[in-house]
Design an enzyme around this catalytic site. Structure first.
Site, PDB file in Angstrom:
ATOM      1  N   GLY A 158      -0.206  58.092  79.556  1.00  0.00           N
ATOM      2  CA  GLY A 158       0.439  57.094  78.714  1.00  0.00           C
ATOM      3  C   GLY A 158      -0.254  55.738  78.775  1.00  0.00           C
ATOM      4  N   SER A 159      -0.810  55.391  79.935  1.00  0.00           N
ATOM      5  CA  SER A 159      -1.504  54.104  80.053  1.00  0.00           C
ATOM      6  C   SER A 159      -2.718  54.066  79.136  1.00  0.00           C
ATOM      7  CB  SER A 159      -1.950  53.850  81.498  1.00  0.00           C
ATOM      8  OG  SER A 159      -0.836  53.695  82.331  1.00  0.00           O
ATOM      9  N   ASP A 389       4.021  61.290  76.451  1.00  0.00           N
ATOM     10  CA  ASP A 389       3.466  61.901  77.653  1.00  0.00           C
ATOM     11  C   ASP A 389       3.941  63.340  77.777  1.00  0.00           C
ATOM     12  OD1 ASP A 389       1.773  60.061  78.747  1.00  0.00           O
ATOM     13  OD2 ASP A 389       3.122  59.383  80.317  1.00  0.00           O
ATOM     14  N   HIS A 391       3.063  65.213  79.886  1.00  0.00           N
ATOM     15  CA  HIS A 391       3.267  65.474  81.322  1.00  0.00           C
ATOM     16  C   HIS A 391       4.559  64.854  81.852  1.00  0.00           C
ATOM     17  CE1 HIS A 391       0.258  61.954  82.343  1.00  0.00           C
ATOM     18  NE2 HIS A 391       1.455  61.481  82.177  1.00  0.00           N
ATOM     19  N   TYR A 420     -16.061  63.262  59.530  1.00  0.00           N
ATOM     20  CA  TYR A 420     -16.453  64.683  59.593  1.00  0.00           C
ATOM     21  C   TYR A 420     -17.948  64.793  59.774  1.00  0.00           C
ATOM     22  CZ  TYR A 420     -11.708  65.135  58.157  1.00  0.00           C
ATOM     23  OH  TYR A 420     -10.341  65.028  58.116  1.00  0.00           O
ATOM     24  N   SER A 440     -15.770  62.708  78.537  1.00  0.00           N
ATOM     25  CA  SER A 440     -15.537  64.105  78.892  1.00  0.00           C
ATOM     26  C   SER A 440     -14.042  64.390  78.953  1.00  0.00           C
ATOM     27  CB  SER A 440     -16.143  64.411  80.260  1.00  0.00           C
ATOM     28  OG  SER A 440     -17.499  64.040  80.288  1.00  0.00           O
TER      29      SER A 440
END
Lengths: 624, 624
Positions: A158-159, A389, A391, A420, A440
């Site tokens: 969320g941060s 979130d 999570h 695109y 990544s």
């Protein structure tokens, strides 16, 4: 091959390992099957190739030494994690942070995907997961009420999602000024004030109109480092997550431009005061860069009036003032699934009770149907972006945050590439990483959220039922704590709930009957907290209840807690002098307190544990 | 209980699942044991509590429906990932991106830790993993040559680490200006130029001297939004990762302040030109905010002269000019372990060969002992911060980046809290999240890096041996490709390596003998690339070789490739006219091409696969 699924007839309890590992065997069975799937894939890729590790090598002492080394370290890891992890694995004893069991299929999906170690940053690094993440992004966008023009992705947390939202808000707000430098003809006759008070749609339309000069315009936008201090104020309620300070810091918007909004006695943005603050800035000719509404505040779980903020923006637009609206729904975003029917349409208010009955949720009464919460969720689709979130209330393992935007073009303000882009000579069917702060990316997070959303659709047939379990549990905890009495060594201790919850968090205090000192109440509440964490020593694993606390301080919360304090016979004066109201705080995320029987069982256990802690306080602390 | 480990006698091959799943059974055995450890922990936490899922419930049709739903979705996930993932699981056929097998113990540690779903952001959210992450941070710092005053953490990835490094560089550089506003007596008599040309140590000392006013000073630093445009230029080589543009954008430093440094024909920062660029800015009274040196460039794996940049800074300091140095070692950082002895001391150059022999690495010849690489690695400890990616050469699963700093105080410029904050009335033994851009954090990444570093120490006894395997493999691929001839339909095609590699990446081209057209060479090289990806159709899983490409363009690379182009009988003129040199690019990360036998076997297979692709090009494309 496939039939339409009847989610109604599926027992949510199958989707978790369970507080006592009740579904542990099922988890192991599924994990082993997936691992075999992966190993088979390795084995059969160019199957004729020589193996790289022979059976001979595996029989050598050197190989065995390495295996022993590995086992040794893994045993140490196991000891460390078992000894030093938070035991939330209980249906009723963990009433603390936003942390709990996660969905078994999401754990399995994450672990399984990890075996491939693809890089989810680009289609070329992981085609399968990139398509899954694109699908998930659209699902989250739809959950918030965005249409097909919305877009989203699985952020680290969320941060990062909040930081990225401000980054986009900053860049898009600077586009008109950049247009004025690069294609002045497009904004001829507009004043700087007008350029700084356009809607996101108008700003993005301008960028489109720049045509071939699009990249040049972007190069002149806030990314260049210019005009940052012209963009105005970023307004966030005092209940905000601390990441908003970080966001203002790192983006160069600057903490000097962060305005902390006062909240009312329900811990929601005070709408009148917000309006006044906007008016004051407008009078001084300072633009409003944006307003953040929180859906599920970190310390209270309260839900800001998104609807009223949207309405207020419409009012200001008529006066030539416009601003970005972001909803920080890191905690409460998934709550919207309760109000979405099987086709993801927002259910009319007068149809809610029937729909709830159909899915067997909230059958006892209608106290969950708070109109303000309904209205706030309904209006989320009008915001420019939303942080989620997975999570948290998505019950997906870390790391899985989410950011969704209403207008998919908004993401282009972060990148130089065409949306695109062609890579390596072929058109890429999906692209995520070029629009994110992250480079990544684990493919695990995307796979975990994808699997969760497949198993539990983001509406009343899936997540809605799961979220409802926790809203039910939280309401029962609220009822238990609101006025609960304990007799302790001749003292009568009463617990009082601080506000009526919008979501699944409960904040409460302990007060001795007849002692109307705020300091005494704060001390007692604080002492209970200390005996329900390891603050007083002991092992995490040996605790029978875990609580967390927070404090409301005048510097930050203003007079929000005063009405509650006065209702207990204390004065605002003492609160201001002391400088805080200490409260216990419980995120009731457990999916296991969801019916009469479980509530009855856990209420007894919780009550006994608290009685025990109060007796310890009475015995060891000199405060009763 | 424990004895000193003899890492020398451990076979690295035990630490991977293996290209053909050779160690699959071992993986499953260890995974099952850890899962049992976890489930036992759940079962025994308040063991007497009622279960939340009864055997009766498990026997219901609703429970079974849910299990069927879950299996159905997991099967779909398995199909998607097996069909749409990159098959890097080969010892010699994947010569493409920086992606490969990851360490078995790290996968296990990540998965195991995930079962707890702790939040690694704070000690209170996950005590065990926070301590592990602290340990890992110090290990990574020591790997770079930082002493006990260093600090580090496990970031999401290299991009976030780079962004965070610039964030810190920006904030610390602004401290003297903030001091001038808040405690002017501390910088009395200093000019603004002097304030903008202090060392990181001097800046942090000043902050310490501010005493009680520390937070006030920080509030006046760059985080306020002020002075951002005064801080000067951020210098990064043209070989930089694209995250540096993002970093300049998001931090408000601005892309207008990004200066792209030219590289020499070894694709390393051109040191003389760097000096000239600094001089030009100084002359114009523009400060240098910092210089980024890359250790392991993304497209070439080359290693900048960190030593010469440090030396240059020392020279400039004497003239009153100072700047931050960051090393972006996301790819090559772990290469330093090759040069560290068992006690993590940097091995003297003349002792290297003996040490290598002792550990059985680079036994054939000494072409690996490039002095420039040695000197660059040696000087890393002089930089102010370093980015690492454990999920690259650390062979740890995504997401696991890393950021380390030389002076631990530097991290305090990002936060308002005291470094050893008290939380909930108790002293916290370790704290990570308050100094990071990330909020919530998986405990898996910390556990995965921790386990890896325990099993493979970050020196020649552990990682050094693993990294050396890949340096050996890359050198052999280099030798294979440098001048390799193919006869194809009457044409002789020769491959040419573009530069002598500093690390484990090889870039090369295909050229028809006798055809000295750069365009023809580019086209041929590009065509080979297309037949070694799915650009020409086909399934990922059916490929027998996978390559990736990149192109060097005058706009970005200047004349860096000219010497190579001329060596092939072509002209700089044609390169400038065409606008690019197209090259194939292989990160040779496979740990399975590490001795004569494996090199011989794979060289044959690779050669056959390329012969096949060249024949396809000759047959289908009209370019030979």
């Amino acid at each position: 091959m496939s039939t339409k699924k009847n989610y109604k007839n599926m027992d949510l309890s199958a989707y978790f390992i369970g507080p006592h590992g009740e579904n542990g065997d099922l988890f192991k069975e599924l994990a082993a099957k997936l691992t075999d799937d992966h190993i088979g894939w390795r084995k059969n890729y160019n199957a004729g190739d020589e193996d790289s590790i022979s059976e001979d090598e595996k029989a050598t002492p050197e190989f065995n030494n390495a295996v022993v080394n590995m086992k040794d370290v893994l045993n140490e890891l196991s000891r460390k994690l078992r000894d030093g992890s938070i035991p939330w694995d209980t249906a009723g004893r963990y009433l603390s942070q936003m942390d709990n069991e996660t969905l078994m299929p999401s754990i399995l999906a994450y672990n399984f995907a990890m075996l491939w170690n693809g890089n989810g940053v680009a289609w070329a690094g992981s085609p399968a997961s990139t398509l899954m993440e694109q699908e998930v992004g659209h699902q989250l966008a739809e959950m918030h009420g965005y249409d097909k023009n919305g877009w989203g992705y699985v952020a680290t947390d969320g941060s990062i999602a909040n930081v990225s939202a401000l980054w986009m808000a900053r860049n898009v707000a600077s586009i008109p000024l950049a247009i004025k430098e690069v294609c002045p003809e497009l904004v001829e006759g507009k004043t700087e004030w007008e350029l700084l008070n356009m809607s996101v749609k108008e700003e993005l339309d301008l960028l489109d109109q720049a045509g071939d000069k699009k990249n040049e315009v972007k190069a002149h936008s806030a990314r260049s480092g210019k005009n940052l201090q012209k963009l105005g104020k970023w307004l966030v309620p005092s209940t905000m997550h601390y990441s908003w300070r970080k966001a203002c810091d790192i983006t160069g918007v600057g903490e000097d431009n962060l305005v902390v909004l006062p909240v009312d006695d329900h811990y929601r943005i005070d709408i009148d005061k917000l309006d006044k603050i906007i008016a004051e800035n407008v009078e001084k000719h300072i633009p409003i860069l944006g307003v953040v509404a929180v859906v599920g505040t970190t310390e209270e779980g309260q839900i800001d009036h998104v609807d009223k903020i949207v309405e207020m923006r419409n009012k200001w637009i008529k006066k030539g003032v416009n601003f970005y609206i972001h909803v920080d729904a890191a905690y409460g975003g998934y709550g919207r699934t309760v109000y979405l029917d099987e086709d993801n349409n927002f259910i009319p208010y007068d149809k809610l009770e029937t729909k709830f009955k159909e899915y067997g949720i909230f059958t006892e009464n209608n106290q969950f149907l708070k109109k303000n919460v309904y209205d706030a969720y309904k209006a989320m689709g009008e915001a420019d972006s939303v942080t989620d979130d997975p999570h948290k209330m998505g019950y997906v393992p870390y790391d899985a945050g989410g950011l969704t935007i209403k207008d998919t073009r908004l993401k282009d303000t972060l990148t130089y590439y065409a949306p695109y882009a062609f890579q390596e000579g072929i058109a890429v069917p999906a692209s995520i990483g070029q629009f994110t702060l992250e480079g990544s990316k684990s493919v695990g997070s995307a796979a975990a959220v994808w699997a969760a959303n497949k198993i539990l659709p983001l509406n009343i047939s899936g997540y809605g039922r799961l979220v409802a379990r926790t809203l039910y549990g939280a309401r029962r905890i609220h009822d238990l704590f609101d006025g609960q009495k304990f007799e302790v060594d001749g003292h009568t201790i009463v617990s009082h709930v601080v506000y009526d919850p919008d979501f699944n968090m409960v904040d409460w205090v302990y007060k001795e009957e007849g002692n109307d000192s705020l300091k005494a109440m704060n001390d007692l509440t604080q002492a209970v907290m200390e005996y329900t964490t390891t603050a007083k020593g002991g092992k995490l694993y040996n605790m029978d209840i875990q609580l967390s606390d927070t404090s409301f301080e005048p510097d930050n919360y203003g007079d929000a807690p005063v009405k509650f304090i006065e209702s207990l016979g204390m004065t605002a004066d003492e609160y201001h002098k002391l400088g805080k109201l200490e409260v216990l705080r419980s995120s009731c995320m457990s999916p296991w307190m969801y019916d009469e029987d479980s509530v009855e069982y856990w209420s007894k256990e919780i009550t006994a544990a608290i009685q025990d802690k109060l007796e310890k306080v009475a015995r060891n602390e000199n405060i009763l």
